[in-house]
Design a protein around this motif. Sequence first.
Motif, PDB file in Angstrom:
ATOM      1  N   UNK A 111       0.793  -1.225   0.000  1.00 28.68           N
ATOM      2  CA  UNK A 111       0.000   0.000   0.000  1.00 28.68           C
ATOM      3  C   UNK A 111       0.828   1.280   0.000  1.00 28.68           C
ATOM      4  N   UNK A 112       2.115   1.164   0.385  1.00 31.94           N
ATOM      5  CA  UNK A 112       2.938   2.362   0.542  1.00 31.94           C
ATOM      6  C   UNK A 112       2.709   3.065   1.862  1.00 31.94           C
ATOM      7  N   UNK A 113       1.819   2.527   2.689  1.00 35.00           N
ATOM      8  CA  UNK A 113       1.500   3.150   3.979  1.00 35.00           C
ATOM      9  C   UNK A 113       2.656   2.971   4.959  1.00 35.00           C
ATOM     10  N   UNK A 114       2.970   4.049   5.698  1.00 40.17           N
ATOM     11  CA  UNK A 114       3.946   3.948   6.774  1.00 40.17           C
ATOM     12  C   UNK A 114       3.258   3.345   7.997  1.00 40.17           C
ATOM     13  N   UNK A 115       3.686   2.158   8.391  1.00 43.46           N
ATOM     14  CA  UNK A 115       3.041   1.441   9.485  1.00 43.46           C
ATOM     15  C   UNK A 115       3.507   1.931  10.844  1.00 43.46           C
ATOM     16  N   UNK A 116       4.780   2.312  10.930  1.00 40.22           N
ATOM     17  CA  UNK A 116       5.320   2.729  12.225  1.00 40.22           C
ATOM     18  C   UNK A 116       6.703   3.323  12.003  1.00 40.22           C
ATOM     19  N   UNK A 117       7.276   3.777  13.098  1.00 38.02           N
ATOM     20  CA  UNK A 117       8.691   4.150  13.129  1.00 38.02           C
ATOM     21  C   UNK A 117       9.366   3.300  14.203  1.00 38.02           C
ATOM     22  N   UNK A 118      10.311   2.479  13.769  1.00 41.04           N
ATOM     23  CA  UNK A 118      11.094   1.706  14.728  1.00 41.04           C
ATOM     24  C   UNK A 118      10.429   0.464  15.267  1.00 41.04           C
ATOM     25  N   UNK A 119       9.284   0.056  14.709  1.00 40.35           N
ATOM     26  CA  UNK A 119       8.610  -1.148  15.187  1.00 40.35           C
ATOM     27  C   UNK A 119       8.151  -1.998  14.001  1.00 40.35           C
ATOM     28  N   UNK A 120       8.635  -3.250  13.977  1.00 40.04           N
ATOM     29  CA  UNK A 120       8.200  -4.186  12.944  1.00 40.04           C
ATOM     30  C   UNK A 120       6.975  -4.920  13.468  1.00 40.04           C
ATOM     31  N   UNK A 121       5.845  -4.893  12.748  1.00 37.41           N
ATOM     32  CA  UNK A 121       4.621  -5.534  13.245  1.00 37.41           C
ATOM     33  C   UNK A 121       4.798  -7.041  13.417  1.00 37.41           C
ATOM     34  N   UNK A 122       4.040  -7.643  14.330  1.00 36.89           N
ATOM     35  CA  UNK A 122       4.096  -9.099  14.511  1.00 36.89           C
ATOM     36  C   UNK A 122       3.742  -9.838  13.226  1.00 36.89           C
ATOM     37  N   UNK A 123       4.360 -10.993  13.056  1.00 40.03           N
ATOM     38  CA  UNK A 123       4.052 -11.930  11.983  1.00 40.03           C
ATOM     39  C   UNK A 123       4.093 -11.265  10.598  1.00 40.03           C
ATOM     40  N   UNK A 124       5.205 -10.577  10.362  1.00 36.79           N
ATOM     41  CA  UNK A 124       5.462  -9.981   9.056  1.00 36.79           C
ATOM     42  C   UNK A 124       6.888 -10.306   8.635  1.00 36.79           C
ATOM     43  N   UNK A 125       7.154 -10.131   7.346  1.00 38.22           N
ATOM     44  CA  UNK A 125       8.508 -10.248   6.798  1.00 38.22           C
ATOM     45  C   UNK A 125       8.915  -8.855   6.331  1.00 38.22           C
TER      46      UNK A 125
END
Length: 274
Positions: free
Chosen positions: A209-223
Amino acid sequence: MTSLQSELEDLWKRRDEVALQSAEAVAAVDAAIGLLDTGRVRVAELLDGEVVVHEWLKNAILLLYKQASPQPSQFGPFRCADKIPLKSTIDGVQVSPGAVIRRGSYQEPGAVVMPSHIGIGSYVGEGTLVDSWVGIGSCAQIGRNVHLSGGVGLGGMIEPPMARPVVIEDDAFIGARSMVYSGARVGEGALLGAGALLTDTIPVIDAATGEELSRGEVPPWTVAVPASRPREFAGGTFGLPCLLVIKHLKKGERHDKAKLNDAVRTQPPATLSL
């Protein structure tokens, strides 16, 4: 525990006024470091999904640095002088020659530690593999069944001072030569691709989507893999680092490149003395 916490909080407030070398002050700090060393307390932990830092334990480590003087020691053929001694006994943990594990850190039984460095105040969960040449900074919190690949660096909390430590949650996989610093967090079951850089200011972007999900945090269960995105400056257009989430996993699903090998996690039957 409550009285020790109160004593250390008072010592910290008056650290420039009181004699930190007094028997009482030394005993209080040593008691706190002993609690960290045996895993009875943690500098930080996850509570209701949030990282909670126990400042009195962080301050106990800082007081230790103010109290202690470098002491001579031997590590293999090398002569050392350090303020923080190495651990002497580790129960149920597989430790390879060349591993440097400081007192005041804790490794749960079933962890595997290859030649690496583990700093004071850090915590390593059961079933986690600390691979060769990994550096775990002070107070970093590593969950269970995590794989820290060769050459991974996890930042410390002591210098420069961080509000919270690096947190790697259960079942995460950190690819070779990745660097996680400045209180960044990798969520449960996430896979961080080789050579990734993650700090508290690195954007984590959804590739779909190009959406910024966070800064400095990788979401659970993602690559998530290392990438860059263009930014305009007076001197031209430059690529700044980011992390790109290229896949979302089902909870409990491990990526093919993140499968664990139970053979290397066989728990040793007896106490090991370093």
